[in-house]
Design a protein around this motif. Structure first.
Motif, PDB file in Angstrom:
ATOM      1  N   ARG A  36       9.014   3.899  -6.586  1.00 35.43           N
ATOM      2  CA  ARG A  36       9.832   2.691  -6.297  1.00 35.43           C
ATOM      3  C   ARG A  36       9.984   2.698  -4.617  1.00 35.43           C
ATOM      4  NH1 ARG A  36      14.404   0.728 -10.182  1.00 35.43           N
ATOM      5  NH2 ARG A  36      12.874   0.447 -12.018  1.00 35.43           N
ATOM      6  N   PHE A  37       9.891   3.820  -3.994  1.00 34.12           N
ATOM      7  CA  PHE A  37      10.190   3.904  -2.430  1.00 34.12           C
ATOM      8  C   PHE A  37       8.701   3.482  -2.185  1.00 34.12           C
ATOM      9  CE2 PHE A  37       9.236   6.253   1.269  1.00 34.12           C
ATOM     10  CZ  PHE A  37      10.091   5.981   2.184  1.00 34.12           C
ATOM     11  N   VAL A  38       7.658   4.154  -2.591  1.00 29.96           N
ATOM     12  CA  VAL A  38       6.309   3.493  -2.083  1.00 29.96           C
ATOM     13  C   VAL A  38       6.045   2.277  -2.163  1.00 29.96           C
ATOM     14  CG1 VAL A  38       4.037   3.804  -2.361  1.00 29.96           C
ATOM     15  CG2 VAL A  38       5.263   6.014  -2.704  1.00 29.96           C
ATOM     16  N   LEU A  39       6.718   1.610  -3.427  1.00 21.45           N
ATOM     17  CA  LEU A  39       6.430   0.162  -3.572  1.00 21.45           C
ATOM     18  C   LEU A  39       7.035  -0.475  -2.646  1.00 21.45           C
ATOM     19  CD1 LEU A  39       4.956  -1.867  -5.329  1.00 21.45           C
ATOM     20  CD2 LEU A  39       7.272  -1.994  -6.718  1.00 21.45           C
ATOM     21  N   PHE A  45       4.936  -3.372   4.486  1.00 22.17           N
ATOM     22  CA  PHE A  45       3.601  -3.620   4.988  1.00 22.17           C
ATOM     23  C   PHE A  45       3.030  -4.781   4.753  1.00 22.17           C
ATOM     24  CE2 PHE A  45       3.931   1.169   5.679  1.00 22.17           C
ATOM     25  CZ  PHE A  45       3.855   1.007   7.032  1.00 22.17           C
ATOM     26  N   GLN A  46       2.896  -5.415   3.693  1.00 25.38           N
ATOM     27  CA  GLN A  46       2.107  -6.562   3.137  1.00 25.38           C
ATOM     28  C   GLN A  46       3.025  -7.780   3.957  1.00 25.38           C
ATOM     29  OE1 GLN A  46      -0.626  -7.850   2.238  1.00 25.38           O
ATOM     30  NE2 GLN A  46      -0.696  -7.347   0.191  1.00 25.38           N
ATOM     31  N   PHE A  47       4.286  -7.956   3.782  1.00 27.65           N
ATOM     32  CA  PHE A  47       5.073  -8.527   4.605  1.00 27.65           C
ATOM     33  C   PHE A  47       4.624  -8.767   6.090  1.00 27.65           C
ATOM     34  CE2 PHE A  47       8.611 -10.344   6.981  1.00 27.65           C
ATOM     35  CZ  PHE A  47       8.818 -11.689   6.582  1.00 27.65           C
ATOM     36  N   LEU A  48       4.569  -7.628   6.687  1.00 21.59           N
ATOM     37  CA  LEU A  48       4.243  -7.527   8.021  1.00 21.59           C
ATOM     38  C   LEU A  48       2.879  -7.991   8.368  1.00 21.59           C
ATOM     39  CD1 LEU A  48       6.065  -4.299   9.215  1.00 21.59           C
ATOM     40  CD2 LEU A  48       6.729  -6.646   9.494  1.00 21.59           C
ATOM     41  N   ASN A  49       2.015  -7.711   7.350  1.00 21.08           N
ATOM     42  CA  ASN A  49       0.477  -8.197   7.658  1.00 21.08           C
ATOM     43  C   ASN A  49       0.490  -9.406   7.534  1.00 21.08           C
ATOM     44  OD1 ASN A  49      -2.236  -7.094   7.957  1.00 21.08           O
ATOM     45  ND2 ASN A  49      -2.292  -7.949   5.818  1.00 21.08           N
ATOM     46  N   LEU A  50       1.128 -10.126   6.649  1.00 12.49           N
ATOM     47  CA  LEU A  50       1.063 -11.653   6.544  1.00 12.49           C
ATOM     48  C   LEU A  50       1.886 -12.362   7.653  1.00 12.49           C
ATOM     49  CD1 LEU A  50       0.223 -13.877   4.573  1.00 12.49           C
ATOM     50  CD2 LEU A  50       2.712 -13.566   3.686  1.00 12.49           C
ATOM     51  N   LEU A  51       2.782 -11.465   8.269  1.00 11.67           N
ATOM     52  CA  LEU A  51       3.485 -12.262   9.383  1.00 11.67           C
ATOM     53  C   LEU A  51       2.381 -12.357  10.740  1.00 11.67           C
ATOM     54  CD1 LEU A  51       6.157 -13.213  10.216  1.00 11.67           C
ATOM     55  CD2 LEU A  51       6.759 -11.071  10.913  1.00 11.67           C
ATOM     56  N   PHE A  52       1.870 -11.299  10.986  1.00 11.49           N
ATOM     57  CA  PHE A  52       1.209 -10.907  12.077  1.00 11.49           C
ATOM     58  C   PHE A  52      -0.332 -11.572  11.952  1.00 11.49           C
ATOM     59  CE2 PHE A  52       4.261  -7.853  12.931  1.00 11.49           C
ATOM     60  CZ  PHE A  52       4.969  -8.370  13.959  1.00 11.49           C
ATOM     61  N   LEU A  60      -3.924  -3.665  -0.319  1.00 11.04           N
ATOM     62  CA  LEU A  60      -2.401  -3.305  -0.613  1.00 11.04           C
ATOM     63  C   LEU A  60      -1.870  -4.167  -1.744  1.00 11.04           C
ATOM     64  CD1 LEU A  60      -0.464  -3.624   2.883  1.00 11.04           C
ATOM     65  CD2 LEU A  60      -1.005  -1.657   1.372  1.00 11.04           C
ATOM     66  N   LEU A  61      -2.689  -5.299  -1.840  1.00  8.89           N
ATOM     67  CA  LEU A  61      -2.569  -6.080  -3.197  1.00  8.89           C
ATOM     68  C   LEU A  61      -2.844  -5.242  -4.410  1.00  8.89           C
ATOM     69  CD1 LEU A  61      -3.799  -9.670  -2.221  1.00  8.89           C
ATOM     70  CD2 LEU A  61      -1.588  -8.965  -2.895  1.00  8.89           C
ATOM     71  N   ASP A  62      -4.056  -4.647  -4.357  1.00 13.04           N
ATOM     72  CA  ASP A  62      -4.612  -3.748  -5.764  1.00 13.04           C
ATOM     73  C   ASP A  62      -3.613  -2.768  -5.815  1.00 13.04           C
ATOM     74  OD1 ASP A  62      -6.417  -5.713  -5.788  1.00 13.04           O
ATOM     75  OD2 ASP A  62      -7.896  -4.396  -4.588  1.00 13.04           O
TER      76      ASP A  62
END
Length: 95
Positions: A36-39, A45-52, A60-62
């Motif tokens: 859960r911590f890793v998720l 990270f996915q949010f930050l990647n999408l933001l920038f 990350l999706l896989d």
């Protein structure tokens, strides 16, 4: 899908199996906590990647998908819905 039924009360030979399952449940509760911590980290990270970059990261999706399936497998084992033990005893789920 046919699953093996568990009989918690019974012969003394089954008592040892029940204690072993209890130990495995404790191990998987710890694994679930770590997963859960890793998720949450992957989601951040996915949010930050999408933001920038305005794009999602396929790796990350896989990984997020397989991590979600792994958590589901753990919960199925913990709630006695399956006897199949998840990773590290079983295989890591494919995405």
């Amino acid at each position: 899908m046919s699953e093996r039924k568990i009989n918690p009360g019974g012969q003394s030979g089954q008592n040892g199996n029940l204690w072993m399952r209890g130990l495995m449940m404790l191990i998987f509760i710890f694994c679930l906590w770590v997963a859960r911590f890793v998720l949450l980290t992957v989601a951040l990270f996915q949010f930050l990647n999408l933001l920038f970059t305005s794009n999602t990261n396929q790796n990350l999706l896989d990984f997020g998908l397989s991590l979600s399936v792994y958590q589901c497998q753990i919960m199925r084992f913990l709630t006695f819905n399956t006897e199949k033990q998840p990773y590290p005893i079983g295989d890591w789920p494919s995405s």
